[in-house]
Design an enzyme around this catalytic site. Sequence first.
Site, short mmCIF file in Angstrom:
data_model
loop_
_atom_site.label_atom_id
_atom_site.label_comp_id
_atom_site.label_asym_id
_atom_site.label_seq_id
_atom_site.Cartn_x
_atom_site.Cartn_y
_atom_site.Cartn_z
N THR A 230 0.84 -1.20 0.00
CA THR A 230 0.00 0.00 0.00
C THR A 230 0.88 1.25 0.00
O THR A 230 0.67 2.16 -0.79
CB THR A 230 -0.94 0.02 1.23
OG1 THR A 230 -1.85 -1.06 1.10
CG2 THR A 230 -1.73 1.31 1.31
N GLU A 1217 -3.32 -11.62 -36.92
CA GLU A 1217 -4.45 -10.88 -36.35
C GLU A 1217 -5.74 -11.69 -36.27
O GLU A 1217 -6.63 -11.36 -35.50
CB GLU A 1217 -4.75 -9.66 -37.23
CG GLU A 1217 -3.61 -8.69 -37.34
CD GLU A 1217 -3.89 -7.68 -38.43
OE1 GLU A 1217 -4.21 -6.54 -38.11
OE2 GLU A 1217 -3.80 -8.06 -39.62
C1 LIG Z 1 -1.40 -5.32 -7.02
C2 LIG Z 1 -2.20 -5.34 -5.75
C3 LIG Z 1 -3.37 -6.04 -5.70
C4 LIG Z 1 -4.15 -6.05 -4.55
N1 LIG Z 1 -5.31 -6.77 -4.54
C5 LIG Z 1 -6.08 -6.79 -3.44
C6 LIG Z 1 -7.31 -7.50 -3.40
O1 LIG Z 1 -7.70 -8.15 -4.38
N2 LIG Z 1 -8.03 -7.47 -2.27
C7 LIG Z 1 -7.64 -6.77 -1.17
O2 LIG Z 1 -8.33 -6.80 -0.19
N3 LIG Z 1 -6.48 -6.09 -1.18
C8 LIG Z 1 -5.70 -6.07 -2.28
N4 LIG Z 1 -4.53 -5.37 -2.28
C9 LIG Z 1 -4.20 -4.59 -1.10
C10 LIG Z 1 -3.33 -5.36 -0.13
O3 LIG Z 1 -4.11 -6.30 0.55
C11 LIG Z 1 -2.74 -4.39 0.85
O4 LIG Z 1 -1.96 -3.51 0.09
C12 LIG Z 1 -1.87 -5.05 1.85
O5 LIG Z 1 -2.56 -5.99 2.57
C13 LIG Z 1 -1.18 -4.06 2.74
O6 LIG Z 1 -0.23 -4.73 3.52
P1 LIG Z 1 1.29 -4.29 3.57
O7 LIG Z 1 1.97 -5.15 4.57
O8 LIG Z 1 1.91 -4.33 2.23
O9 LIG Z 1 1.15 -2.80 4.05
P2 LIG Z 1 2.19 -1.62 3.90
O10 LIG Z 1 2.09 -1.04 2.54
O11 LIG Z 1 3.54 -2.04 4.34
O12 LIG Z 1 1.58 -0.60 4.95
C14 LIG Z 1 0.36 -0.01 4.74
C15 LIG Z 1 -0.02 0.98 5.84
O13 LIG Z 1 -0.40 0.28 6.99
C16 LIG Z 1 0.35 0.69 8.12
N5 LIG Z 1 0.72 -0.52 8.85
C17 LIG Z 1 1.24 -1.65 8.32
N6 LIG Z 1 1.36 -2.57 9.27
C18 LIG Z 1 0.93 -2.01 10.41
C19 LIG Z 1 0.82 -2.48 11.73
N7 LIG Z 1 1.18 -3.70 12.09
N8 LIG Z 1 0.34 -1.62 12.66
C20 LIG Z 1 -0.02 -0.36 12.33
N9 LIG Z 1 0.05 0.12 11.11
C21 LIG Z 1 0.52 -0.69 10.14
C22 LIG Z 1 1.55 1.41 7.58
O14 LIG Z 1 1.94 2.44 8.43
C23 LIG Z 1 1.06 1.92 6.25
O15 LIG Z 1 0.51 3.18 6.40
C24 LIG Z 1 -3.73 -5.33 -3.41
C25 LIG Z 1 -2.54 -4.62 -3.45
C26 LIG Z 1 -1.77 -4.60 -4.61
C27 LIG Z 1 -0.50 -3.83 -4.64
#
Ligand SMILES: Cc1cc2nc3c(=O)[nH]c(=O)nc-3n(C[C@H](O)[C@H](O)[C@H](O)COP(=O)(O)OP(=O)(O)OC[C@H]3O[C@@H](n4cnc5c(N)ncnc54)[C@H](O)[C@@H]3O)c2cc1C
Length: 1306
Positions: A230, A1217
């Site tokens: 995210t 095509e």
């Molecule tokens: C290509 C793509 C497809 C996706 N498809 C889907 C889908 O089909 N369905 C769906 O539901 N989601 C989907 N997502 C979203 C995805 O589920 C979230 O982006 C993901 O779960 C976020 O987790 P992260 O660890 O990467 O968060 P990060 O990007 O690392 O963090 C996100 C935010 O959360 C905060 N944070 C993280 N962990 C904590 C914690 N433990 N405590 C407090 N704050 C915290 C951070 O400060 C930050 O602001 C998709 C994302 C992408 C990029």
Amino acid sequence: SPFLDTSKKLRFYVSVKPPCILSTKTKKKNPLFTACLVPICSLYGAAVTTVEGVGSIKTRIHPVQERLAKCHGTQCGFCSPGMVMSIYTLLRNHPEPTPEQITEALGGNLCRCTGYRPIVESGKTFCVESAVCQMKGSGKCCMDQEERSFANKQEKMCTKLYNEDEFQPLDPTQEPIFPPELIRMAEDPNKRRLMFQGERTTWIIPVTLNDLLELKNNFPKAPLVMGNTTVGPSVKFGNEFHPVFISPLGLPELYFVDSTDDGVTVGAGYSLAQLNDALQFIVSEQPKEKTKTYRALLKHLRTLAGAQIRNMATLGGHVVSRPNYSDLNPILAAGNATINLISKGKRSSFRDSILELSPAVILNQIYIGYIYIWHFVSGLRMAQRQENAFAIVSAGMSVQFEEGTDKIKDLQMFYGNVGPTVVSASQACQQLVGRQWDDQMLSDACRLVLDEIYIPPAAKGGMVEYRRTLIISLLFKFYLRVRRGLTKMDPQKFPDIPEKFMSALEDFPIETPQGIQMFQCVDPSQPPQDPVGHPIMHQSAIKHATGEAVFVDDMPPIAQELFLAVVTSTRAHAKIISIDTSEALALPGVADVITAEDVPGDNNHHGEVFYAQNEVICVGQIVCTVAADTYAHAKEAAKKVKIAYEDLEPRIITIEQALEHNSFLSVEKKIEQGNVEQAFKYVDQIIEGEVHVEGQEHFYMETQTILAIPQEEDKEMVLHLGTQFPTHVQEFVAAALNVPRSRIACHMKRTGGAFGGKVTKPALLGAVCAVAANKTGRPIRFVLERGNDMLITAGRHPLLGKYKIGFMNNGVIKAADVEYYINGGCTPDESELVIEFIVLKSENAYNIPNFRCRGRACKTNLPSNTAFRGFGFPQATVVVEAYITAVASQCNLPPEQVKEINMYKRTSKTAYDQTFNPELLRRCWKECLEKSSFSARKQAAEEFNKNNYWKKRGLAVVPMKFTIGIPMTYYNQAAALVHIYLDGSVLVIHGGCEMGQGLHTKMIQVASRELNIPESYIHLSETSTVTVPNALFTAGSMGTDINGKAVQNACQILMARLQPVIRKNPRGTWEDWVATAFEESISLSTTGYFKGYQTNMDWEKGKGNAYPYFVYGASCSEVEVDCLTGAHKLLRTDIFMDAAFSINPALDIGQVEGAFIQGMGLYTTEELKYSPEGVLYSRGPNDYKIPTVTEIPKEFHVTLVRSQNPIAIYSSKGLGEAGMFLGSSVLFAIYDAVTAARRERGLAKTFSLSSPATPELIRMTCVDQFTDLVRKEKVPIIIIPHVDSQILGMDLITMKELQGRFTFSN
Ligand SMILES: Cc1cc2nc3c(=O)[nH]c(=O)nc-3n(C[C@H](O)[C@H](O)[C@H](O)COP(=O)(O)OP(=O)(O)OC[C@H]3O[C@@H](n4cnc5c(N)ncnc54)[C@H](O)[C@@H]3O)c2cc1C
Ligand code: FES
């Protein structure tokens, strides 16, 4: 130390046992990551393997790479390293995977060329029981059966496109181990906080939980980077900036699973993939009824994003960062999960769907309890695509009953994507407590929920009516599931749901595709050395798979090189009042800002404007560019350029608006035969209608890329770029720089897909880039980001077809009057040619004696649309199939019968007077119907439909008469240059471009046959304006036809020169003859030439021999539609394509399959979204859904039908095509299924189904009590301004909505 490759090729990284992942009960795994979302600092202490580390042509290629190449799983090769990494990682974790695991592993990868089938197949070769030919799990080999059925035929058909015996075995013991020094580092008890200081940001890695809390307390606004899925996109695309990032790695307090008698606690740092494994383990150990929440989560974890994202995204990150667009939060809320929050000195637990964290707080763990037997929890979702797509609506629901009864004790419903947070229908639920779980309760529940969950007309995401319908349709699914669950517990007490409703319970399963490919076997008398007709692997396939194939942006930096970023117009039609570049120029690293004033030559060449001057005519038009020492600097500076506009009238966006304003790019093109007006007087019935076919984005994997290098002398300029038409680039650059064309050298080695999008646009962008290189005097690297590529270069023309058809009650069509309008955008590009093709080709396979067809290209203020595979044919022929289907409906006849009645039957003349023999058309049609068992399956589908109310099956078969080439002879010419060197090696050069279709491979086959030498002697390096001048575009399915003839001609000239030498020494070797020829002063180099097919078209008379020959085909598809959600599943497709004699069946089948899947995308999932002001919103994979591996047919059979085509090289046919339009069999199968649903509900038989048939369109056309309930309150469509196109979950509106056409008939 960790390293990161900066190549933009689609490589993924596998991090081998990074110390941040501590295993508990689940096994340690090697996770696969998406490179573009991995911050380099987060790799501290991880071992990273890229595709280059898996295998290399310089050392040893890995079996995964070898098999992907040899199974023909690579065409342009841009996606191939990613595919290799996905399968490689799977094999590291599961050396003997199941076919399902292969499909799952590939779910996060996109390929625009192959149609995925051969990629899956290469993976399946690693499965224990060779899954390649296991039909329907029967264990029987499909191929044996089919080969028998062809055994008696004159031409034997083959099915083996590769030889498994050649494959090296997989030896897991040879893989690299995790570096011991990194293990020691991870286990070091004295680890200290780490800090990386960048130019603008600081990255901090805490090493203990207290350290983390301390940091969070000190920097409350700093994001906690976990998976970065995210945070990453927000920083990259959303212009978010953070001076500090906190990234905890390997804190045991965040990475654990703890199981107790009551439930499970999972650390917030667990990735979604690890969560999946943990839940799988628990579900396998615990009684089913206790783990309903876990199973609901598991179901959604399978489709949430793709495997790579699931490996990265963490549970905590998901819960915190997904207040609304979440698949898991509604289920966690419904399952009463408890969230644990901590901050410096504080701890607390929550049970709330809406989590508002104070900035210094972190979520450290989540507790998910078991539930008891009278408690049901379910997760439901609907998305544009089954995998890798955000849900349109997601839901988590739970109901608890008084023990032993169906009386509601507690009810909870949570919806995602219907508001700014997950929304609870708490009031409705409260009112339903105490009620019995019956139909009356459901009816009240639907009403109450709709009252409570209001989606305002201007809500983010649009589709308000559809989303409201989904809210209650998903509730109905839950209702049925619970009823079914109650029945299972006590069948006596709780009556089961009607049998007809059973299929509504489950979503479509994700299955592993399979199929057969058939082609002519090579004549046994053909010399073994002659490769023509054999399924030879793509010449660069191995290099694609190892990542060593060089694309333009892989070329190393050149001294003094600058990067270019574009500033594009934000207005559709406006006067430029001023351009202020002062702030941009003041930024570090910026070399210059380039505008129209800097163009030394033409800035407007044939109506195409390079840099906007005085006014802008579309959003996305290039106004100026910024050249800087890094791309980051150039991009940053581009944001600082200030342009003042004054809007101009009119602003024309849609075809309808263009018609209103009489705004056209071309004069009307018309062909006519018979007497249409007269015929209308004598027919039994007349119908009139309109069909809309929306546009399509090319979505080639390699975006437009140019490297322009000004030379020291004589105003020379060298350009390296991915294009289908180097001559055109040369022309435009020469015009822009005001130098003779001889000073401009364009080099094109390969490109990562093109599909028509690189015919004209590289010339425009080449001129823009060359002007910058000229002004700065420095090399310029110009790589369009995906969003800009989609915005600037546009794509397939949206089309409006209006028809009036006169026919007899027996289905015979006597007269057709058809008008076509395409949205050409703001400049001419190739729109006039596209409309000519549409008018000429639109009769398709049908002989309508009185036929009038007219077409015009509309001029609008959208970016200029351009060539796209099929060049208008895929849009126009949908209109034809639509009116034939409408006639069938009026006559109460099956569509296939009306198609057959009206199809060309004997040697005939087209409406423009070209004679042709449709025998092959009829053969493809007949074989398609027979071999696909069409009648039997149609009957079975009808039976299925009788027994299933909420799921319907549909079948459709479409015939095709396609043409290749251009109706002007000189457009079909080609040239080649062949050198024989003194060691006998041969260099072949021709004017055609390699963009994945395998043109160079076929040219090697041609040269090998003509020179009678093995392919290994022949080399093909690049296409260049230096070696072959004035070459025409590689498009229109003509690449092999015309370049093959030119190469053949050159080889034949050389062989004629060598003949006397060979005659003198018939037993000599090739090397001997070459040496002797040299000694005898015989030239060993020549050009070859093909004048072109004799084609012509007289538009005054509407007659001509427009095309050299016809390509015929037919395709049959069967789908199943979920009437409650609008989802569909493609069950089976059979394609019969007249290939005449295939020079390379593997490449030709690859073209047919790839084009079919691209066509299927056009007609189903791919939908462009605009603002009413003409701003394209869909600018990336988040908003624009090309098919993934889950969309391809479950059974996919392709047969190349053998015939004669003496006019073309080796009697072949151009197939680049043709497959595109055959994708419309899916659209019409959906139409058939929807018709069945509507028929059962007593609705009108005829309804307009435009393209694409998105889930929204399907759902809202399957009218029922739920759509009725929603439509009772009419919600007007209000369009709200766009904020930022790249942020997930933005405001979207479709072209259909814009045109006010998004209404559904009852
Ligand atoms: C290509 C793509 C497809 C996706 N498809 C889907 C889908 O089909 N369905 C769906 O539901 N989601 C989907 N997502 C979203 C995805 O589920 C979230 O982006 C993901 O779960 C976020 O987790 P992260 O660890 O990467 O968060 P990060 O990007 O690392 O963090 C996100 C935010 O959360 C905060 N944070 C993280 N962990 C904590 C914690 N433990 N405590 C407090 N704050 C915290 C951070 O400060 C930050 O602001 C998709 C994302 C992408 C990029
Ligand atoms: S081969 Fe997959 S994108 Fe080209």
